[in-house]
Design a protein around this motif. Structure first.
Motif, PDB file in Angstrom:
ATOM      1  N   VAL A   1      33.034  38.035  48.087  1.00  0.00           N
ATOM      2  CA  VAL A   1      31.945  38.997  48.287  1.00  0.00           C
ATOM      3  C   VAL A   1      31.716  39.833  47.034  1.00  0.00           C
ATOM      4  N   PHE A   2      32.785  40.345  46.448  1.00  0.00           N
ATOM      5  CA  PHE A   2      32.631  41.310  45.362  1.00  0.00           C
ATOM      6  C   PHE A   2      33.001  40.777  43.975  1.00  0.00           C
ATOM      7  N   VAL A   3      34.196  40.244  43.838  1.00  0.00           N
ATOM      8  CA  VAL A   3      34.701  39.885  42.516  1.00  0.00           C
ATOM      9  C   VAL A   3      34.033  38.623  41.972  1.00  0.00           C
ATOM     10  N   ASN A   4      34.027  37.564  42.745  1.00  0.00           N
ATOM     11  CA  ASN A   4      33.429  36.289  42.320  1.00  0.00           C
ATOM     12  C   ASN A   4      32.122  36.027  43.039  1.00  0.00           C
ATOM     13  N   ASN A   5      31.302  37.039  43.143  1.00  0.00           N
ATOM     14  CA  ASN A   5      30.004  36.914  43.800  1.00  0.00           C
ATOM     15  C   ASN A   5      29.237  35.759  43.161  1.00  0.00           C
TER      16      ASN A   5
ATOM     17  N   PHE B   1      34.534  45.575  40.236  1.00  0.00           N
ATOM     18  CA  PHE B   1      35.416  45.084  41.303  1.00  0.00           C
ATOM     19  C   PHE B   1      36.481  44.114  40.782  1.00  0.00           C
ATOM     20  N   ASN B   2      36.454  43.771  39.494  1.00  0.00           N
ATOM     21  CA  ASN B   2      37.354  42.752  38.945  1.00  0.00           C
ATOM     22  C   ASN B   2      38.824  43.009  39.207  1.00  0.00           C
ATOM     23  N   GLY B   3      39.284  44.215  39.145  1.00  0.00           N
ATOM     24  CA  GLY B   3      40.702  44.500  39.344  1.00  0.00           C
ATOM     25  C   GLY B   3      41.105  44.569  40.801  1.00  0.00           C
ATOM     26  N   LEU B   4      40.160  44.377  41.717  1.00  0.00           N
ATOM     27  CA  LEU B   4      40.416  44.526  43.134  1.00  0.00           C
ATOM     28  C   LEU B   4      41.364  43.472  43.680  1.00  0.00           C
ATOM     29  N   VAL B   5      41.225  42.232  43.224  1.00  0.00           N
ATOM     30  CA  VAL B   5      42.123  41.158  43.704  1.00  0.00           C
ATOM     31  C   VAL B   5      42.749  40.433  42.541  1.00  0.00           C
TER      32      VAL B   5
END
Length: 190
Positions: free
Chosen positions: A11-15, A186-190
């Motif tokens: 959803v966020f990082v690899n949209n 959002f990259n550092g999120l996961v």
């Protein structure tokens, strides 16, 4: 925990639109009105999720068993085309207004690289069926969020005095670029 990671990641990082740059045609073409963007998001969600499940089963049960992996792209495209025809018929019957608003972009879901990209990446990542379903749902939600966000921004830009050289697609591309940069947060999120 793996399912949550897959959802947040897609959803966020690899949209698929803002990070992988897949599905740009409907992203720019159907993003003039929020209503149309919402309808397209729902249609794409249905097609992506269902096609991913069907293509996963075909890949595992037929192509891998018979050693026909080289037919993957052709088979996946045929499955996606059939599903899009089904969705088009359903929308035409249930919501003629949405069908008219989506216009030429509804059949273009067949060639929307998000649909094929998700199906192929599910196999390449080695996801099982449950992970495939959640990756597909996450990719669809990410596509929908990006589409609805840019639609809202484009609706807000309609009454604004934009320089003539930037009217239409140029300002939409600039907006998409800024959204992409925002999603990098959002990259550092996961």
């Amino acid at each position: 925990m793996n399912i949550l990671t897959i959802l947040v990641s897609t959803v966020f990082v690899n949209n698929f639109v803002l990070a992988r740059f897949l599905g740009i045609c409907p992203f720019l073409g159907v993003s003039n009105k929020i209503e149309t963007a919402t309808g397209m998001s729902i249609a794409v969600t249905f097609v992506v999720t269902l096609s991913s499940i069907i293509t996963y089963v075909i890949q595992v049960a037929i192509l891998d068993v018979l050693g026909l992996q080289y037919l993957q792209t052709i088979v996946f495209i045929l499955v996606i085309a059939a599903l899009v025809q089904f969705v088009e018929m359903v929308i035409k019957k249930t919501s003629p207004t949405l069908y008219e608003a989506l216009g030429v972009y509804l059949p273009l879901i067949t060639t929307n690289c998000v649909v094929l990209g998700v199906a192929i990446l599910n196999i390449q990542e080695g996801f099982n069926l449950i992970e495939t379903i959640f990756n597909s749902i996450g990719a669809s939600i990410g596509f929908g969020i990006a589409l609805i966000l840019i639609s809202g921004i484009r609706e807000q830009l309609e009454p604004v005095d934009v320089p003539e050289a930037l009217e239409g697609f140029p300002i939409a591309l600039i907006t998409a670029g800024l959204m992409s940069i925002a999603f990098l947060g959002f990259n550092g999120l996961v």
